[in-house]
Design a protein around this motif. Sequence first.
Motif, PDB file in Angstrom:
ATOM      1  N   PHE A  10       0.837  -1.198   0.000  1.00  0.00           N
ATOM      2  CA  PHE A  10       0.000   0.000   0.000  1.00  0.00           C
ATOM      3  C   PHE A  10       0.875   1.253   0.000  1.00  0.00           C
ATOM      4  O   PHE A  10       1.980   1.255   0.533  1.00  0.00           O
ATOM      5  CB  PHE A  10      -0.879   0.049   1.267  1.00  0.00           C
TER       6      PHE A  10
ATOM      7  N   TYR B 119       0.051   5.248   1.219  1.00  0.00           N
ATOM      8  CA  TYR B 119      -0.886   6.187   1.811  1.00  0.00           C
ATOM      9  C   TYR B 119      -0.281   7.582   1.753  1.00  0.00           C
ATOM     10  O   TYR B 119       0.942   7.750   1.803  1.00  0.00           O
ATOM     11  CB  TYR B 119      -1.148   5.857   3.286  1.00  0.00           C
TER      12      TYR B 119
ATOM     13  N   GLN C 194      -0.531  11.472   3.659  1.00  0.00           N
ATOM     14  CA  GLN C 194      -1.010  12.172   4.854  1.00  0.00           C
ATOM     15  C   GLN C 194      -0.703  13.651   4.716  1.00  0.00           C
ATOM     16  O   GLN C 194       0.458  14.050   4.661  1.00  0.00           O
ATOM     17  CB  GLN C 194      -0.354  11.614   6.117  1.00  0.00           C
TER      18      GLN C 194
ATOM     19  N   ASN D 148      -1.837  17.494   9.682  1.00  0.00           N
ATOM     20  CA  ASN D 148      -2.920  17.419  10.654  1.00  0.00           C
ATOM     21  C   ASN D 148      -4.124  16.621  10.164  1.00  0.00           C
ATOM     22  O   ASN D 148      -5.266  16.888  10.563  1.00  0.00           O
ATOM     23  CB  ASN D 148      -3.371  18.829  11.057  1.00  0.00           C
ATOM     24  N   GLN D 149      -3.872  15.641   9.312  1.00  0.00           N
ATOM     25  CA  GLN D 149      -4.942  14.780   8.830  1.00  0.00           C
ATOM     26  C   GLN D 149      -4.546  13.317   8.984  1.00  0.00           C
ATOM     27  O   GLN D 149      -3.399  12.993   9.273  1.00  0.00           O
ATOM     28  CB  GLN D 149      -5.262  15.088   7.371  1.00  0.00           C
ATOM     29  N   GLY D 150      -5.526  12.432   8.787  1.00  0.00           N
ATOM     30  CA  GLY D 150      -5.248  11.002   8.820  1.00  0.00           C
ATOM     31  C   GLY D 150      -4.655  10.524   7.510  1.00  0.00           C
ATOM     32  O   GLY D 150      -4.282  11.331   6.654  1.00  0.00           O
ATOM     33  N   LEU D 151      -4.581   9.220   7.351  1.00  0.00           N
ATOM     34  CA  LEU D 151      -3.994   8.628   6.156  1.00  0.00           C
ATOM     35  C   LEU D 151      -5.069   8.351   5.108  1.00  0.00           C
ATOM     36  O   LEU D 151      -6.142   7.842   5.427  1.00  0.00           O
ATOM     37  CB  LEU D 151      -3.288   7.314   6.506  1.00  0.00           C
TER      38      LEU D 151
ATOM     39  N   LEU E 275      -5.670   6.364   1.427  1.00  0.00           N
ATOM     40  CA  LEU E 275      -5.098   5.360   0.548  1.00  0.00           C
ATOM     41  C   LEU E 275      -4.914   5.921  -0.860  1.00  0.00           C
ATOM     42  O   LEU E 275      -5.851   6.437  -1.465  1.00  0.00           O
ATOM     43  CB  LEU E 275      -5.996   4.130   0.494  1.00  0.00           C
TER      44      LEU E 275
ATOM     45  N   LYS F 109      -3.070   0.339  -3.963  1.00  0.00           N
ATOM     46  CA  LYS F 109      -2.726  -0.912  -3.293  1.00  0.00           C
ATOM     47  C   LYS F 109      -2.455  -1.997  -4.320  1.00  0.00           C
ATOM     48  O   LYS F 109      -3.004  -1.990  -5.427  1.00  0.00           O
ATOM     49  CB  LYS F 109      -3.871  -1.362  -2.370  1.00  0.00           C
TER      50      LYS F 109
ATOM     51  N   PHE G 135       3.459   7.315   2.979  1.00  0.00           N
ATOM     52  CA  PHE G 135       3.820   6.110   3.729  1.00  0.00           C
ATOM     53  C   PHE G 135       3.577   4.864   2.884  1.00  0.00           C
ATOM     54  O   PHE G 135       2.505   4.711   2.294  1.00  0.00           O
ATOM     55  CB  PHE G 135       2.991   5.998   5.008  1.00  0.00           C
TER      56      PHE G 135
ATOM     57  N   PRO H  55      -1.092  -3.946   8.975  1.00  0.00           N
ATOM     58  CA  PRO H  55      -0.012  -3.386   8.158  1.00  0.00           C
ATOM     59  C   PRO H  55       1.178  -2.933   8.990  1.00  0.00           C
ATOM     60  O   PRO H  55       1.012  -2.436  10.113  1.00  0.00           O
ATOM     61  CB  PRO H  55      -0.680  -2.197   7.465  1.00  0.00           C
TER      62      PRO H  55
ATOM     63  N   PHE I 146       4.099  -0.163   8.644  1.00  0.00           N
ATOM     64  CA  PHE I 146       4.349   1.060   7.885  1.00  0.00           C
ATOM     65  C   PHE I 146       5.831   1.401   7.864  1.00  0.00           C
ATOM     66  O   PHE I 146       6.570   1.126   8.821  1.00  0.00           O
ATOM     67  CB  PHE I 146       3.592   2.232   8.514  1.00  0.00           C
ATOM     68  N   GLY I 147       6.245   2.056   6.781  1.00  0.00           N
ATOM     69  CA  GLY I 147       7.551   2.667   6.755  1.00  0.00           C
ATOM     70  C   GLY I 147       7.537   3.959   7.544  1.00  0.00           C
ATOM     71  O   GLY I 147       6.492   4.393   8.055  1.00  0.00           O
ATOM     72  N   ARG I 148       8.705   4.601   7.634  1.00  0.00           N
ATOM     73  CA  ARG I 148       8.813   5.817   8.433  1.00  0.00           C
ATOM     74  C   ARG I 148       8.320   7.055   7.707  1.00  0.00           C
ATOM     75  O   ARG I 148       8.223   8.121   8.297  1.00  0.00           O
ATOM     76  CB  ARG I 148      10.264   6.005   8.881  1.00  0.00           C
TER      77      ARG I 148
END
Lengths: 114, 113
Positions: A34, A36, A38, A41-44, A46, A49, A90, A102, A104-106
């Motif tokens: 996947f 993603y 971001q 100040n928000q979520g992830l 998609l 994939k 990400f 999942p 996640f990478g950094r």
Amino acid sequence: AQSVTQLGSHVSVSEGALVLLRCNYSSSVPPYLFWYVQYPNQGLQLLLKYTTGATLVKGINGFEAEFKKSETSFHLTKPSAHMSDAAEYFCAVIASGGSYIPTFGRGTSLIVHP
Amino acid sequence: DAGVTQSPTHLIKTRGQQVTLRCSPKSGHDTVSWYQQALGQGPQFIFQYYEEEERQRGNFPDRFSGHQFPNYSSELNVNALLLGDSALYLCASSPGRQVAEQFFGPGTRLTVL
């Protein structure tokens, strides 16, 4: 165990230039992969994939990624960067048939210059 | 469809206090997962709830606990807060446990002073 390595914590491009964000994974079984995005100040959200089938995956906002098993890579590309693409990206991996959680990478921060 | 919602948006606590974060999953989703995202890092899996039970847990201490309600909404509780608990806490939902794609909420920013 599975892991993700994103090469480069920051990538800087000019508007209109090619975007390439690198992701390498480690998984003992066929992976689900996947990307993603971001925004501050928000979520992830998609982007795209890969589960099975075609190895070149197209996502939203003109992004695409190619699953290369031999290189254990899933790099994200976009032919022409827009200012609105500036965000944190990400890469994530799930080991198929496992826990479906999942890893996640950094993250890679994409900076777009006018 | 409102998607995944979380409350509050921001929260400031002091060390030693307790905090509760809330999440409502996307319509039709019965599985909720919680993640901690420290500054400059990717999300780290805390735990997952399905059928009102904790089904999977990441490498987090018992100070982190949760709950899922019959309407599938969920809470994350953190006791004895430490400075290192300061992070963005993300909730994600999916239509079942063994579903690869999760939908994320906007997160709750927790600051511990």
